[in-house]
Motif scaffolding. Structure first.
Motif, short mmCIF file in Angstrom:
data_model
loop_
_atom_site.label_atom_id
_atom_site.label_comp_id
_atom_site.label_asym_id
_atom_site.label_seq_id
_atom_site.Cartn_x
_atom_site.Cartn_y
_atom_site.Cartn_z
N GLU A 121 -10.45 9.31 9.46
CA GLU A 121 -9.31 9.04 10.34
C GLU A 121 -7.98 9.20 9.63
O GLU A 121 -6.95 9.40 10.28
CB GLU A 121 -9.42 7.64 10.93
CG GLU A 121 -10.64 7.40 11.81
CD GLU A 121 -11.88 7.11 11.00
OE1 GLU A 121 -11.75 7.01 9.75
OE2 GLU A 121 -12.98 7.03 11.59
N CYS A 122 -7.98 9.10 8.28
CA CYS A 122 -6.73 9.12 7.53
C CYS A 122 -6.57 10.38 6.67
O CYS A 122 -5.61 10.47 5.90
CB CYS A 122 -6.63 7.88 6.63
SG CYS A 122 -6.63 6.30 7.52
N CYS A 171 0.86 -1.18 0.00
CA CYS A 171 0.00 0.00 0.00
C CYS A 171 0.89 1.23 0.00
O CYS A 171 1.72 1.41 0.90
CB CYS A 171 -0.93 0.01 1.21
SG CYS A 171 -1.96 1.49 1.33
N CYS A 199 -12.34 4.84 0.06
CA CYS A 199 -13.61 4.33 -0.48
C CYS A 199 -13.72 4.83 -1.92
O CYS A 199 -13.54 6.03 -2.20
CB CYS A 199 -14.80 4.81 0.35
SG CYS A 199 -16.41 4.36 -0.34
N PRO A 227 -3.77 -0.81 8.88
CA PRO A 227 -4.84 -1.79 9.04
C PRO A 227 -4.74 -2.84 7.95
O PRO A 227 -4.71 -2.54 6.76
CB PRO A 227 -6.12 -0.94 8.90
CG PRO A 227 -5.70 0.45 9.20
CD PRO A 227 -4.26 0.55 8.74
N SER A 228 -4.69 -4.09 8.35
CA SER A 228 -4.46 -5.18 7.40
C SER A 228 -5.69 -6.04 7.31
O SER A 228 -6.40 -6.26 8.29
CB SER A 228 -3.26 -6.02 7.85
OG SER A 228 -3.10 -7.14 7.03
N THR A 229 -5.93 -6.55 6.13
CA THR A 229 -7.04 -7.48 5.94
C THR A 229 -6.63 -8.92 6.17
O THR A 229 -7.44 -9.81 6.15
CB THR A 229 -7.58 -7.35 4.51
OG1 THR A 229 -6.51 -7.57 3.60
CG2 THR A 229 -8.15 -5.96 4.27
N THR A 253 -12.10 0.25 1.94
CA THR A 253 -11.14 -0.28 2.90
C THR A 253 -11.07 0.68 4.09
O THR A 253 -11.82 1.66 4.16
CB THR A 253 -9.74 -0.43 2.27
OG1 THR A 253 -9.23 0.87 1.91
CG2 THR A 253 -9.79 -1.30 1.03
N ASP A 254 -10.16 0.39 5.01
CA ASP A 254 -10.01 1.26 6.17
C ASP A 254 -9.43 2.62 5.80
O ASP A 254 -9.51 3.56 6.59
CB ASP A 254 -9.10 0.61 7.22
CG ASP A 254 -9.71 -0.66 7.78
OD1 ASP A 254 -10.96 -0.72 7.83
OD2 ASP A 254 -8.96 -1.58 8.14
N ILE A 255 -8.85 2.74 4.62
CA ILE A 255 -8.19 3.99 4.22
C ILE A 255 -9.01 4.76 3.19
O ILE A 255 -9.15 5.98 3.29
CB ILE A 255 -6.78 3.70 3.66
CG1 ILE A 255 -5.94 2.96 4.70
CG2 ILE A 255 -6.09 4.99 3.24
CD1 ILE A 255 -4.58 2.56 4.19
N ASP A 268 -10.91 -11.45 1.99
CA ASP A 268 -11.05 -10.10 2.53
C ASP A 268 -9.85 -9.22 2.17
O ASP A 268 -9.55 -8.24 2.86
CB ASP A 268 -11.23 -10.14 4.05
CG ASP A 268 -10.13 -10.93 4.75
OD1 ASP A 268 -9.29 -11.51 4.03
OD2 ASP A 268 -10.11 -10.96 5.99
N SER A 316 -10.96 8.13 4.21
CA SER A 316 -11.68 8.06 5.48
C SER A 316 -11.28 9.21 6.39
O SER A 316 -10.17 9.75 6.29
CB SER A 316 -11.42 6.72 6.17
OG SER A 316 -10.05 6.58 6.48
#
Length: 394
Positions: free
Chosen positions: A275-276, A60, A322, A75-77, A318-320, A131, A273
């Protein structure tokens, strides 16, 4: 010298959850012919490799001006294996960014000796976690996958062979038992074979994608502004696969506001996101792909057809980041009625209309969200620029 060759026989595109099959061969061509010796030494006719391992990683990479990652690992899947950090096999050596996915390394061999002209072949198989994040190259975030093959000769540094590949994600394929028919409801026919072949994840994914993107009841939209009705749009569906054509029909017959020109652009929206985000006020990054533009003054009905590139990334989250898709419409309408048409007679059956030199117009913008799903990875492989084979010399 040993030549290491790796090949993805089916192509470089896979669905998350599929099993990758990679053919790996180690070939010793023999001593060079220009040594000037009548007989090569014995050590030139035999080459020994200490070990060889294979691993799948996902890197990433983010834009530091737009993305502010939290402290600690990304954050890892999937669990990132630490085996590579404790041995001489470091699969992410020389890679940019952070490793968000790393499968367990698989050892092909230990202490392999090859004579001149000899070739040893191995098969590597490993499943991509369902995932996993999809392959994506955006303005702020990039996810890239590679198969890393590491090998080492005695008293020489480790060599890494990298094969990039693309991963498409179709959500909802975590439990295949939902799609497989249970034994108690299977038809009991004495003429059927006792063992029925279960559907693979690719077969199930193809059925799911065909179902969710099938043409159902058409969607109708009335396009209006503050002065009245502009047009009516008939869209046959709002869910598509990569490679599909977005087809729609515009009806201007019942419009009260004349439309001079319209354009439709296929766009993706990349949103980081909260948060990032580097700045809380930063907006989404818009990327335009295909545009359809047409003059429509005095036109009763027309249509649009916008192809979705197979190289594009389907929507995901993802967590980072969209990724969403939309159709961006722009309508150029008249602010006041035109002067009476000035007709010029051309023969007995035809006439022409000369429009005014200047007209007063305004532009109306409308964004329509759509959904884009993956397509069959075999079809996507036919247009990708990735190479399915690579080689190095050790």
């Amino acid at each position: 010298m040993v030549e290491v060759l790796a090949n993805l026989s089916r192509g470089p595109v896979f669905l998350a959850g599929e099993t990758i099959h990679c053919d790996i061969s180690f070939h010793h061509p023999g001593p060079p012919s220009n040594t000037g010796r009548t007989e090569s030494p014995r050590e030139n006719n035999r080459v020994t490799l200490a070990w060889a391992s294979v691993q799948i990683i996902c890197q990433c990479t983010v834009s530091e001006s737009r993305v502010l990652l939290p402290r600690g690992p990304l954050p890892s899947t999937a669990d990132v294996s630490s085996t590579g950090c404790d041995t001489s096999f470091v699969p992410n050596k020389g890679e940019r960014g952070s490793t968000v996915l790393s499968t367990k390394p698989k050892i092909l061999f230990c202490d392999l000796t090859l004579t001149a002209g000899q070739t040893k072949s191995f098969k590597f198989e490993d499943a991509i976690p369902t995932d996993s994040p999809p392959s994506y190259r955006g303005q702020a975030v990039k996810y890239s996958y590679k198969i890393i093959i590491g090998t080492q000769r005695f008293q020489q540094p480790t060599k890494l062979l990298r094969i990039p590949f693309r991963v498409l994600v179709l959500y909802g394929l975590n439990d295949l038992s939902v799609y497989n028919e249970p034994d108690e409801v299977a038809p009991s026919n004495p003429f059927l074979r006792p063992k029925q072949k279960q559907n693979t994840i690719l077969d199930i994914a193809t059925q799911v994608m065909a179902t969710v993107t099938a043409r159902k009841s058409p969607h109708s939209f009335n396009i209006t502004n503050s002065q009245g009705r502009v047009a009516k749009l008939l869209l046959f569906k709002q869910a598509f696969k990569l490679g599909d054509d977005i087809v729609g029909v515009f009806d201007f017959k019942d419009g009260t506001i004349p439309c001079v020109q319209y354009s439709v652009t296929l766009q993706s929206e990349e949103q980081i996101s909260e948060e990032c985000r580097h700045k809380m006020s930063q907006g989404s990054a818009i990327t335009s792909y295909v545009k359809h533009q047409e003059m429509c003054l005095h036109v009763d009905e027309t249509h649009m057809s916008i192809p979705i590139p197979l190289t594009a990334s389907p929507g995901f989250i993802t967590d980072i980041v969209c990724l969403r898709w939309r159709l961006h419409f722009e309508f150029v309408t008249l602010c006041e009625p035109l002067d009476p048409a000035e007709l010029m007679e051309i023969g007995e059956e035809f006439s022409s209309w000369r429009g005014p030199a200047n007209i007063n117009v305004e532009t109306m913008i409308w964004d329509l969200p759509i959904k884009i799903f993956p397509s069959n990875p075999v079809h996507v492989s036919s247009v990708t620029m990735m190479k399915s084979a690579n080689s190095i010399k050790v």
